[in-house]
Design an enzyme around this catalytic site. Structure first.
Site, short mmCIF file in Angstrom:
data_model
loop_
_atom_site.label_atom_id
_atom_site.label_comp_id
_atom_site.label_asym_id
_atom_site.label_seq_id
_atom_site.Cartn_x
_atom_site.Cartn_y
_atom_site.Cartn_z
N CYS A 64 0.88 -1.17 0.00
CA CYS A 64 0.00 0.00 0.00
C CYS A 64 0.92 1.22 0.00
CB CYS A 64 -0.97 -0.02 1.18
SG CYS A 64 -0.20 -0.27 2.80
N GLU A 65 0.50 2.33 0.58
CA GLU A 65 1.35 3.52 0.55
C GLU A 65 2.63 3.31 1.36
OE1 GLU A 65 1.19 8.37 1.16
OE2 GLU A 65 -0.53 7.15 1.75
#
Length: 291
Positions: free
Chosen positions: A195-196
């Site tokens: 994810c980020e």
């Protein structure tokens, strides 16, 4: 866009871009020059991918960084499951304990998950060139990068070939509704989540796939035994390997122009999670009352 990198060339594959052709040249140069440019370190353990790509005389640090230095930990810091899963001579095993992990792993936030660093993923993307040329047909059948960020983040910049699955429902429908089975049981299906920051959403989706996979199989069998987390997520990958991202940009989750989309995505995921928990509770009740 699909994250699937298979041993056969497919329409719309990564081989079509200029940066990918550059990566092809890099990997072929490595294969040709490895004997002259890599130092020998035969006492270090190697993953199957490292052995296949670099040969028995290649230095492990070329692919995964300086893995010769191992962090010392006390016995109280060692997870018992990890002790059972790891072979001191070969390294960590995949989820069904049948093989050693193909990719070199590093430590991460969640001790129950296996992490790979951005350099490993970048080099694996380069290795796709060799994969498409048939160099790895005997080892890997499919390779997926699962981007668990919200759609506006993904559209704002993602790793080449990454598949955007941000909900457990999407994950289940893609991987478990009709499980992907290798044509050759000796070949691997490798899945890398991120994810980020690879702090919450990526690990949560990785665990969800493993848990659902367990329920569908008799322990320790799994459809997808080889799961990894990209350490540092897109935030750490992008500045180092911008040429492997498309578009070459980075949209953070809390971008001021996407506040409404963030709220909508979060509410949607909460609704999906609530529905999933309700279905699990109903299934447990049915199981308890059944003769």
């Amino acid at each position: 866009m699909s994250a699937e990198f298979s041993s056969k060339r497919e329409e719309g594959s990564l081989a079509s871009g200029p940066s990918f052709r550059s990566n092809q040249r890099k990997i072929l140069n490595l294969l040709l020059e490895r004997d002259a440019s890599f130092s020998i370190s035969s006492d270090l353990p190697r993953t199957p991918v490292e052995k296949k790509l670099f040969g028995d005389s290649a230095n492990l640090s070329i692919l995964s960084g300086d893995l010769g230095l191992k962090k010392m930990v006390s016995l109280c810091d060692i997870n018992m499951t990890q002790m059972l899963e790891e072979d001191s001579n070969q390294g960590p095993l995949i989820g069904d304990f049948s093989k050693v992990c193909a990719l070199p792993t590093v430590s991460g936030k969640h001790q129950d998950l296996k992490y790979v660093n951005p350099e490993t993923v970048s080099r694996f993307l380069e290795m796709v060139a060799a994969l498409l040329l048939g160099e790895f047909q005997g080892l890997i059948e499919k390779f997926y990068i699962i981007d668990c960020r919200y759609p506006y983040e993904y559209l704002g910049g993602h790793i080449q070939g990454a598949l955007n699955l941000h909900s457990q429902e999407e994950l289940y429908n893609f991987f478990l509704k009709k499980p992907i089975v290798p044509l050759d049981i000796q070949k691997r299906i490798i899945i890398v989540f991120h994810c980020e920051f690879s702090s919450e959403r990526g690990p949560r989706m990785c665990r969800s796939l493993r848990e659902e996979d367990r329920t569908l199989n008799q322990y320790p069998a799994l459809y997808y035994p080889e799961l990894y987390i990209l350490k540092g997520g897109y935030r750490d990958f992008f500045p180092e390997y911008m040429e492997l991202c498309e578009p070459q940009s980075y949209c953070p989750m809390h971008h001021q122009d996407h506040k409404a989309e963030l709220l909508r995505c979060r509410n949607q995921n909460k609704a999906w999670e609530g529905e999933r928990q309700l279905q699990e509770q109903i299934a447990l009740l049915v199981k308890d009352v059944s003769p």
